[in-house]
Design a protein around this motif. Sequence first.
Motif, mmCIF file in Angstrom:
data_model
loop_
_atom_site.group_PDB
_atom_site.id
_atom_site.type_symbol
_atom_site.label_atom_id
_atom_site.label_comp_id
_atom_site.label_asym_id
_atom_site.label_seq_id
_atom_site.Cartn_x
_atom_site.Cartn_y
_atom_site.Cartn_z
ATOM 1 N N UNK B 126 0.843 -1.206 0.000
ATOM 2 C CA UNK B 126 0.000 0.000 0.000
ATOM 3 C C UNK B 126 0.872 1.247 0.000
ATOM 4 N N UNK B 127 0.442 2.218 -0.780
ATOM 5 C CA UNK B 127 1.175 3.478 -0.830
ATOM 6 C C UNK B 127 0.352 4.549 -0.133
ATOM 7 N N UNK B 128 0.937 5.143 0.878
ATOM 8 C CA UNK B 128 0.272 6.243 1.577
ATOM 9 C C UNK B 128 1.017 7.527 1.227
ATOM 10 N N UNK B 129 0.233 8.524 0.797
ATOM 11 C CA UNK B 129 0.831 9.810 0.439
ATOM 12 C C UNK B 129 0.105 10.905 1.188
ATOM 13 N N UNK B 130 0.873 11.827 1.738
ATOM 14 C CA UNK B 130 0.284 12.991 2.389
ATOM 15 C C UNK B 130 0.732 14.232 1.631
ATOM 16 N N UNK B 131 -0.262 15.036 1.211
ATOM 17 C CA UNK B 131 0.089 16.210 0.423
ATOM 18 C C UNK B 131 -0.582 17.439 1.009
ATOM 19 N N UNK B 132 -0.045 18.576 0.666
ATOM 20 C CA UNK B 132 -0.705 19.827 1.013
ATOM 21 C C UNK B 132 -0.965 20.599 -0.279
ATOM 22 N N UNK B 133 -2.207 20.989 -0.470
ATOM 23 C CA UNK B 133 -2.589 21.727 -1.667
ATOM 24 C C UNK B 133 -2.880 23.167 -1.291
ATOM 25 N N UNK B 134 -2.367 24.070 -2.086
ATOM 26 C CA UNK B 134 -2.659 25.476 -1.868
ATOM 27 C C UNK B 134 -3.678 25.946 -2.890
#
Lengths: 105, 260
Positions: B126-134
């Motif tokens: 499983x791939x977990x990605x955490x991102x922040x979008x502006x």
Amino acid sequence: MADSLSPECTPLKKEYDACFNAWFEGYLEPAVSASASPQKQAEYSQRKAEEFQQKCGKIWESYRGCVQKALKEKGLDKLLEQSRTENPLTEPPQSSMPPSSSSSS
Amino acid sequence: MSLQRCVEPPVETVWIRMYCLTIRPDFTWMTSTEIQIPFGLLHRLADSHERFLLIDLTLFYLYILKALNSYRSSSQTMHFFNQAFNYDHPWSHVVIGMWHKYPNPKCSHVISIDVLDRSVDPKTGMIRTERVLGCKQKAPTWILKLFGGSEDAFVREISFIDPKTQNAIITSENLSLSQVVTCFEQIRYSPSSESPQRTVFSQTAEIQARMGLWRSAADGLEKWLVQRFEQNAQLGKTAFTDVLGRLWEERQLQSASLSS
């Protein structure tokens, strides 16, 4: 791909994104087929995880460092910390409805 | 206030009702006085006495109270559910495409994306990605001023891609203005049961007001409104009492002088 929140991190971000996308596109479909056998899947996942670290680990460190600094400058690190405390989401949500926020103001 | 103007017979013959409102602590309200006065007279009174209880001001307060009342009486959390939607692409294509979604001219509000964390689970794959979008801030200005929001809105997005079960789950929540309200959105992509060449998209959203902050803001507003109403009602009462007293006193004198 969209820019980074800080212009100076954008080139690092683009390099990292390119690295990840290249790896990911090669990863996904074989991963789906490997799922048929649990042993195959485990071995494949292990191998691919290492490969990702190998290929993209270095650019990730530089990019990550840049982003952390930019977050602090923008004052987002505290908000992020709070959000992570309330909804860590280290595991995928179980039901189709999202978990409710644990804190009550 | 000019007494003469009030004593003049009104030109318009339309009558309107004017309500004095009493707001209870639980935000329901009741009319305490019902006054029927000629429209023209109200105009003259309003012109001459600034702090008289005006119809339009009443309606404005009423509108605010109604909005606050319905907000507080409704459930704390609002749920939305989007109908499932099909993309004519196999699941793996959709998931790969996820990372290329921005920039696109139709979603010009997203101006930055950064990966904060990414992990590949060596056991599950499983791939977990955490991102922040502006995003370009879309909140109204008064909200920004009231709650001190920043120019750009930031969103924290966490995605789980599970090739074993062919499920991609993406959750997003707002970082900006999160002290005021949280918008928690969840999207799921999975292969369509009808055809492996299609992918099902489903979306739910949960909006939760941070009642603490709203409550204190609402309480403050309520107190102020009640005070204003009481002040205005009091002023209105005394002013109108004066008007009526003088009006009928004058008329009594007039009729007395006529008969004598």
